[in-house]
Design an enzyme around this catalytic site. Sequence first.
Site, PDB file in Angstrom:
ATOM      1  N   SER A   8     -36.493  -2.555 -29.736  1.00 19.65           N
ATOM      2  CA  SER A   8     -35.492  -3.262 -30.526  1.00 19.65           C
ATOM      3  C   SER A   8     -35.645  -4.767 -30.342  1.00 19.65           C
ATOM      4  O   SER A   8     -35.564  -5.279 -29.224  1.00 19.65           O
ATOM      5  CB  SER A   8     -34.087  -2.846 -30.089  1.00 19.65           C
ATOM      6  OG  SER A   8     -33.163  -3.810 -30.547  1.00 19.65           O
ATOM      7  N   HIS A  33     -37.725  -1.793 -34.259  1.00 21.35           N
ATOM      8  CA  HIS A  33     -36.324  -1.492 -34.591  1.00 21.35           C
ATOM      9  C   HIS A  33     -35.569  -2.806 -34.795  1.00 21.35           C
ATOM     10  O   HIS A  33     -35.568  -3.675 -33.920  1.00 21.35           O
ATOM     11  CB  HIS A  33     -35.733  -0.675 -33.438  1.00 21.35           C
ATOM     12  CG  HIS A  33     -34.335  -0.213 -33.644  1.00 21.35           C
ATOM     13  ND1 HIS A  33     -34.016   0.955 -34.320  1.00 21.35           N
ATOM     14  CD2 HIS A  33     -33.152  -0.740 -33.241  1.00 21.35           C
ATOM     15  CE1 HIS A  33     -32.705   1.115 -34.321  1.00 21.35           C
ATOM     16  NE2 HIS A  33     -32.151   0.092 -33.679  1.00 21.35           N
ATOM     17  N   ASP A  35     -31.926  -4.603 -35.565  1.00 18.02           N
ATOM     18  CA  ASP A  35     -30.481  -4.388 -35.492  1.00 18.02           C
ATOM     19  C   ASP A  35     -29.740  -5.453 -36.281  1.00 18.02           C
ATOM     20  O   ASP A  35     -29.693  -6.614 -35.878  1.00 18.02           O
ATOM     21  CB  ASP A  35     -30.030  -4.445 -34.026  1.00 18.02           C
ATOM     22  CG  ASP A  35     -30.506  -3.234 -33.261  1.00 18.02           C
ATOM     23  OD1 ASP A  35     -30.160  -2.112 -33.659  1.00 18.02           O
ATOM     24  OD2 ASP A  35     -31.246  -3.408 -32.272  1.00 18.02           O
ATOM     25  N   MET A  37     -26.223  -6.823 -37.649  1.00 19.86           N
ATOM     26  CA  MET A  37     -24.780  -6.729 -37.342  1.00 19.86           C
ATOM     27  C   MET A  37     -24.001  -7.756 -38.151  1.00 19.86           C
ATOM     28  O   MET A  37     -24.467  -8.888 -38.312  1.00 19.86           O
ATOM     29  CB  MET A  37     -24.551  -7.013 -35.853  1.00 19.86           C
ATOM     30  CG  MET A  37     -25.354  -6.130 -34.934  1.00 19.86           C
ATOM     31  SD  MET A  37     -25.031  -6.581 -33.218  1.00 19.86           S
ATOM     32  CE  MET A  37     -26.242  -5.537 -32.390  1.00 19.86           C
ATOM     33  N   HIS A  66     -31.709  -0.820 -38.675  1.00 20.59           N
ATOM     34  CA  HIS A  66     -30.437  -0.208 -38.263  1.00 20.59           C
ATOM     35  C   HIS A  66     -29.301  -1.128 -38.691  1.00 20.59           C
ATOM     36  O   HIS A  66     -29.096  -2.192 -38.104  1.00 20.59           O
ATOM     37  CB  HIS A  66     -30.479  -0.016 -36.734  1.00 20.59           C
ATOM     38  CG  HIS A  66     -29.204   0.507 -36.154  1.00 20.59           C
ATOM     39  ND1 HIS A  66     -28.946   0.471 -34.800  1.00 20.59           N
ATOM     40  CD2 HIS A  66     -28.123   1.099 -36.726  1.00 20.59           C
ATOM     41  CE1 HIS A  66     -27.764   1.011 -34.570  1.00 20.59           C
ATOM     42  NE2 HIS A  66     -27.243   1.386 -35.709  1.00 20.59           N
ATOM     43  N   MET A  68     -25.703  -2.148 -38.831  1.00 22.23           N
ATOM     44  CA  MET A  68     -24.352  -2.007 -38.250  1.00 22.23           C
ATOM     45  C   MET A  68     -23.430  -2.904 -39.050  1.00 22.23           C
ATOM     46  O   MET A  68     -22.936  -3.931 -38.568  1.00 22.23           O
ATOM     47  CB  MET A  68     -24.396  -2.404 -36.767  1.00 22.23           C
ATOM     48  CG  MET A  68     -25.035  -1.341 -35.904  1.00 22.23           C
ATOM     49  SD  MET A  68     -25.590  -1.992 -34.328  1.00 22.23           S
ATOM     50  CE  MET A  68     -27.212  -2.567 -34.802  1.00 22.23           C
ATOM     51  N   MET A 137     -26.318   7.100 -31.417  1.00 20.49           N
ATOM     52  CA  MET A 137     -26.042   5.945 -30.558  1.00 20.49           C
ATOM     53  C   MET A 137     -25.657   6.448 -29.167  1.00 20.49           C
ATOM     54  O   MET A 137     -24.727   7.252 -29.026  1.00 20.49           O
ATOM     55  CB  MET A 137     -24.898   5.095 -31.123  1.00 20.49           C
ATOM     56  CG  MET A 137     -25.219   4.317 -32.387  1.00 20.49           C
ATOM     57  SD  MET A 137     -26.714   3.325 -32.295  1.00 20.49           S
ATOM     58  CE  MET A 137     -26.353   2.222 -30.928  1.00 20.49           C
ATOM     59  N   GLY A 142     -23.428  -2.780 -30.944  1.00 24.64           N
ATOM     60  CA  GLY A 142     -23.002  -4.184 -30.988  1.00 24.64           C
ATOM     61  C   GLY A 142     -23.749  -5.081 -30.016  1.00 24.64           C
ATOM     62  O   GLY A 142     -23.860  -6.274 -30.251  1.00 24.64           O
ATOM     63  N   PHE A 143     -24.249  -4.491 -28.938  1.00 30.31           N
ATOM     64  CA  PHE A 143     -24.883  -5.326 -27.913  1.00 30.31           C
ATOM     65  C   PHE A 143     -26.049  -4.589 -27.267  1.00 30.31           C
ATOM     66  O   PHE A 143     -26.001  -3.362 -27.119  1.00 30.31           O
ATOM     67  CB  PHE A 143     -23.868  -5.693 -26.819  1.00 30.31           C
ATOM     68  CG  PHE A 143     -22.644  -6.376 -27.367  1.00 30.31           C
ATOM     69  CD1 PHE A 143     -22.626  -7.751 -27.572  1.00 30.31           C
ATOM     70  CD2 PHE A 143     -21.523  -5.632 -27.712  1.00 30.31           C
ATOM     71  CE1 PHE A 143     -21.503  -8.376 -28.111  1.00 30.31           C
ATOM     72  CE2 PHE A 143     -20.396  -6.246 -28.255  1.00 30.31           C
ATOM     73  CZ  PHE A 143     -20.386  -7.619 -28.455  1.00 30.31           C
ATOM     74  N   GLY A 144     -27.045  -5.366 -26.842  1.00 30.30           N
ATOM     75  CA  GLY A 144     -28.120  -4.796 -26.042  1.00 30.30           C
ATOM     76  C   GLY A 144     -27.706  -4.752 -24.578  1.00 30.30           C
ATOM     77  O   GLY A 144     -26.689  -5.329 -24.185  1.00 30.30           O
ATOM     78  N   GLY A 145     -28.469  -4.036 -23.785  1.00 32.98           N
ATOM     79  CA  GLY A 145     -28.292  -4.053 -22.334  1.00 32.98           C
ATOM     80  C   GLY A 145     -27.065  -3.339 -21.809  1.00 32.98           C
ATOM     81  O   GLY A 145     -26.610  -3.622 -20.705  1.00 32.98           O
ATOM     82  N   ASP A 175     -30.625   5.517 -29.384  1.00 34.64           N
ATOM     83  CA  ASP A 175     -30.567   4.055 -29.306  1.00 34.64           C
ATOM     84  C   ASP A 175     -29.472   3.621 -28.331  1.00 34.64           C
ATOM     85  O   ASP A 175     -28.286   3.904 -28.562  1.00 34.64           O
ATOM     86  CB  ASP A 175     -30.256   3.532 -30.718  1.00 34.64           C
ATOM     87  CG  ASP A 175     -30.273   2.021 -30.830  1.00 34.64           C
ATOM     88  OD1 ASP A 175     -30.601   1.343 -29.845  1.00 34.64           O
ATOM     89  OD2 ASP A 175     -29.950   1.536 -31.933  1.00 34.64           O
ATOM     90  N   GLY A 177     -29.403   1.880 -24.004  1.00 31.88           N
ATOM     91  CA  GLY A 177     -29.530   2.219 -22.585  1.00 31.88           C
ATOM     92  C   GLY A 177     -30.732   3.086 -22.254  1.00 31.88           C
ATOM     93  O   GLY A 177     -30.735   3.791 -21.248  1.00 31.88           O
TER      94      GLY A 177
HETATM   95  C1  DX5 Z   1     -27.063  -1.767 -30.050  1.00 28.26           C
HETATM   96  C2  DX5 Z   1     -28.343  -1.725 -30.841  1.00 28.26           C
HETATM   97  C3  DX5 Z   1     -29.516  -1.332 -30.047  1.00 28.26           C
HETATM   98  C4  DX5 Z   1     -29.817  -2.241 -28.894  1.00 28.26           C
HETATM   99  C5  DX5 Z   1     -30.356  -1.365 -27.816  1.00 28.26           C
HETATM  100  O1  DX5 Z   1     -26.010  -1.965 -30.885  1.00 28.26           O
HETATM  101  O2  DX5 Z   1     -28.251  -0.810 -31.902  1.00 28.26           O
HETATM  102  O3  DX5 Z   1     -30.676  -1.119 -30.851  1.00 28.26           O
HETATM  103  O4  DX5 Z   1     -30.734  -3.255 -29.179  1.00 28.26           O
HETATM  104  O5  DX5 Z   1     -30.494  -2.144 -26.721  1.00 28.26           O
HETATM  105  P1  DX5 Z   1     -30.722  -1.599 -25.256  1.00 28.26           P
HETATM  106  O6  DX5 Z   1     -32.001  -0.769 -25.266  1.00 28.26           O
HETATM  107  O7  DX5 Z   1     -30.841  -2.862 -24.483  1.00 28.26           O
HETATM  108  O8  DX5 Z   1     -29.524  -0.772 -24.880  1.00 28.26           O
HETATM  109 ZN    ZN Z   2     -30.169  -0.220 -32.969  1.00 29.71          ZN
END
Ligand code: DX5
Ligand code: ZN
Length: 216
Positions: A8, A33, A35, A37, A66, A68, A137, A142-145, A175, A177
């Site tokens: 991503s 991928h 994202d 938003m 993707h 959102m 999901m 909404g957020f990575g990590g 998608d 974690g």
């Molecule tokens: C979250 C995104 C994901 C995100 C995953 O809303 O849809 O694609 O980038 O990030 P990680 O792998 O860091 O959880």
């Molecule tokens: Zn995503």
Amino acid sequence: MSHLVAPSLLSANFLNLEKDIEMLNRSEADWIHLDIMDGVFVPNISFGFPVINLLKEKTSKPLDVHLMIVQPEKFVSEIAAAGAYMMNVHYEACTHLHRVVGEIKKHGMKAAVTLNPHTPVWLLEDILADLDMVLLMSVNPGFGGQKFIEHSVEKVAALKEMILRKNTQTLIEVDGGVNLDTGKRLVDAGADVLVAGNFVFASDDPVDTIRQLKQL
Ligand code: DX5
Ligand code: ZN
């Protein structure tokens, strides 16, 4: 089929995106991928068409988009024009999901429906045969990590059972974690595509991290 890996771009360095795209091009990543938003469907804003439209010139890897966003049906033709391979819309954002899926396919893209962590897989019973992929999901979008939601492994198994029972070719993507531990358990449960953001881009050697995810 062995599973696919879709890093991503959300966790990439936006001040030097070209370098990260070149890294992905050199890597074993199967898809990229993206994202998107809107600050309404999810409490964050990422990037939009000025970025997406440039990517197809920089990579030949299929783009897994993707969305959102609310009303994703408004953007089907723009996403197709940007060269997307797969268009993912959220179940929770589409009142007329069957119509949106049809529009996505009519524009020459593969159609995927995404489920938030609280949305049960059985809600897809009557549309599964029309879908190229379901994106589960494993964090709240909404957020990575973020931390992986454990129940996602059971959802993958339940969806796999539904796909086998209905004898469809639908892929399962997960998608949020994803790392070597969660990724292995997801693949064992039936996942076909692993998205990974932070785990890839925060690692010392992203190319090697992608290789390790491929080898699970
Ligand atoms: C979250 C995104 C994901 C995100 C995953 O809303 O849809 O694609 O980038 O990030 P990680 O792998 O860091 O959880
Ligand atoms: Zn995503």
